[in-house]
Design a protein around this motif. Structure first.
Motif, mmCIF file in Angstrom:
data_model
loop_
_atom_site.group_PDB
_atom_site.id
_atom_site.type_symbol
_atom_site.label_atom_id
_atom_site.label_comp_id
_atom_site.label_asym_id
_atom_site.label_seq_id
_atom_site.Cartn_x
_atom_site.Cartn_y
_atom_site.Cartn_z
ATOM 1 N N LYS A 154 39.055 36.395 43.904
ATOM 2 C CA LYS A 154 38.086 36.537 42.828
ATOM 3 C C LYS A 154 38.823 36.668 41.497
ATOM 4 N N LEU A 155 38.412 35.860 40.538
ATOM 5 C CA LEU A 155 38.977 35.959 39.197
ATOM 6 C C LEU A 155 38.296 37.130 38.494
ATOM 7 N N GLU A 156 39.033 38.214 38.329
ATOM 8 C CA GLU A 156 38.476 39.437 37.752
ATOM 9 C C GLU A 156 38.556 39.455 36.231
ATOM 10 N N TYR A 157 39.572 38.798 35.687
ATOM 11 C CA TYR A 157 39.741 38.800 34.231
ATOM 12 C C TYR A 157 40.669 37.659 33.847
ATOM 13 N N GLY A 158 40.385 37.079 32.662
ATOM 14 C CA GLY A 158 41.286 36.076 32.085
ATOM 15 C C GLY A 158 41.192 34.723 32.759
ATOM 16 N N GLY A 159 42.346 34.067 32.830
ATOM 17 C CA GLY A 159 42.416 32.764 33.482
ATOM 18 C C GLY A 159 42.168 31.581 32.584
ATOM 19 N N ASN A 160 41.972 31.835 31.287
ATOM 20 C CA ASN A 160 41.651 30.750 30.365
ATOM 21 C C ASN A 160 42.572 30.770 29.154
ATOM 22 N N ILE A 161 42.477 29.716 28.350
ATOM 23 C CA ILE A 161 43.160 29.688 27.068
ATOM 24 C C ILE A 161 42.371 30.570 26.105
#
Length: 478
Positions: free
Chosen positions: A348-355
């Protein structure tokens, strides 16, 4: 901020490459060129080898006191040029200005500590059982050393190699990473300004297929030392077999960070943040796989997400940011692939992951938190080397010990517990060259090295001198 054009440092002179080729140094924060460097090739590498041979003949014959005098002179010059060197690292590879001090500290400490360590080297007297001879083991400088350096700590890595090589009496050829060569080239400029003995230190950068291949396959070097990936280390080992060379390698890592139910929660949390997102996660000893006991997992995950969300992104010598950009778009794209792979396998992506918004130019990535890591994910198997924190719960000591050791790497590991029997067991059974318990400490006098596919030998401490010294037995008949 721009730094102009900088030349190779070979044989005590600042020179253009034989081909006159140049390479731009690109700032990872905004994709702008901040400098140009002379771009070496096969002929330049050959010239550096010859210069280093001559430099060794001079340097190895100096007394330790004379070598120390020159090393102190270089150390003083580095301190005088601290701001420019720190700024160069900020703009060539994206680290924070505060973070760049660690590089300066590593370099100046290496130049100071190793001459003192050499003073403690003693010849070993060996008793003769029949009383017919005297015997002793003596150490002497090995010869020309070649150092291949990683881009993540441009000058700290220089210090880790320069200190023991020079103190032991070796000459050295430094090939910085093509990603962050500027600060090393500035060291070449400083060496010229202080009139450092010719050929003792040589600095050049160019395509590995030309420069590194020429240096590695040559029969001139007695020592090959590097800081970099395991794959690069394997390549250097394979290419080095034209002659028998001493090898010293600090390679990849996949550090487990284990938080038990009886841990100091806040201390573990602080260090889990610092060891993951410091230098934008681009550290060989970063907390790669975070294992948290099931009884405190949810609490720890919530606190970790909150702390991650508070990290400030920024760049420049005036910035007070916690984290800068990644070093290249290739490396940032690799982060996206790791995140995609993990999510596809149940994380699970909990936070962030983007530009980050407003930071589309450059190599920016939000600090990222993934929960539900499993052993089939790339974030478990591979060295992340970026700002992705992957968390996984565990229930028993046996379970987490097996998980921690389930990797080809064996560099650093971290555990947080107050159970003395557990500390004793994990100190014995964790398959890593460094086991740090309830805290973290790195210093020039503390051995730094890995086992398994994480390296050969040690950086830092008196053990690093072993890479640059050979031992001889001298027996005299009575």
């Amino acid at each position: 901020m721009t730094f102009g054009y900088h030349k190779l440092y070979i044989g005590g002179e600042l020179v253009d490459s034989v081909s006159n080729k140049r390479q731009s140094v690109i700032c990872p924060a905004d994709d702008r060129s901040i400098a140009e460097i002379a771009w070496a090739g096969v002929e330049d590498a050959a010239l550096a080898l010859k210069a280093a041979q001559k430099g060794f003949q001079f340097w190895s014959k100096l007394s330790l006191a004379e070598r120390t005098e020159w090393m102190t002179k270089l150390r003083t010059a580095v301190i005088e040029n601290e701001h420019e060197l720190r700024a160069a690292m900020v703009y060539e590879m994206g680290k924070t200005y505060a973070g760049a001090w660690e590089d300066i500290e590593g370099l100046i400490n290496g130049l100071e500590w190793y001459p003192a360590a050499m003073k403690n080297m003693r010849d070993e007297q060996i008793p003769d059982y029949e009383n017919t001879h005297t015997h002793k083991m003596v150490h002497q400088p090995a010869g020309v050393a070649v150092a291949y350096l990683a881009w993540n700590f441009p000058l700290l890595n220089v210090g880790f190699k320069l200190g023991p090589a020079l103190a032991s009496g070796c000459s050295i050829i430094i090939k910085p990473s093509a990603v962050s060569p500027l600060s090393a080239y500035l060291i070449g400029k400083i060496l010229k300004e202080i009139d450092f003995p010719a050929g003792v230190i040589n600095i050049l950068c160019g395509p590995s297929s030309e420069v590194a291949h020429t240096l590695t396959t040559s029969k001139i070097p007695a020592v090959l030392t590097m800081i970099g990936s395991t794959q690069t280390g394997q390549k250097v080992i394979a290419d080095s077999t034209t002659s028998i060379k001493k090898l010293g390698m600090e390679l990849g890592g996949n550090a487990p960070f284990i938080v038990f139910e009886d841990a100091d929660f806040e201390k573990a949390l602080d260090l889990a943040i610092g060891l993951k997102f410091g230098n934008t996660g681009q550290i060989c000893v970063a907390a790669n796989r975070i294992f948290v006991h099931q009884s405190i997992y949810d609490k720890f995950l919530r606190a970790y997400i909150k702390r991650t969300s508070e990290l400030k992104l920024g760049h420049g010598v005036e910035s007070k940011a916690d984290m800068g950009p990644m070093v290249s778009k290739k490396d940032r794209d690799r982060m996206f692939e790791l995140i995609k792979d993990a999510i596809s396998k149940g994380a699970k992506l909990e936070y962030g992951g983007n530009i980050p918004k407003g930071k589309e130019i450059g190599n920016w990535l939000e600090p990222t938190v993934l929960s539900g890591m499993t052993t089939d994910m790339d974030v478990f198997r591979k060295e992340t080397f970026g700002p992705i924190a992957s968390l996984m719960p565990f229930n028993t000591d046996d379970e987490v010990l097996t998980l921690a050791n389930d990797t080809e790497y064996g560099l650093a590991s971290y555990i947080f517990t107050n159970n003395h029997k557990r500390i004793e067991r994990f100190s014995r059974d964790l398959e890593f060259g460094e086991i740090q318990i309830n805290g973290v400490k790195y210093s020039i006098y503390l051995p730094h090295g890995g086992i398994k596919n994480s390296g050969i030998g040690h950086d830092c401490s008196h053990l690093a001198l072993d890479d640059y010294l050979v031992k001889k037995r001298i027996s005299i008949a009575l």
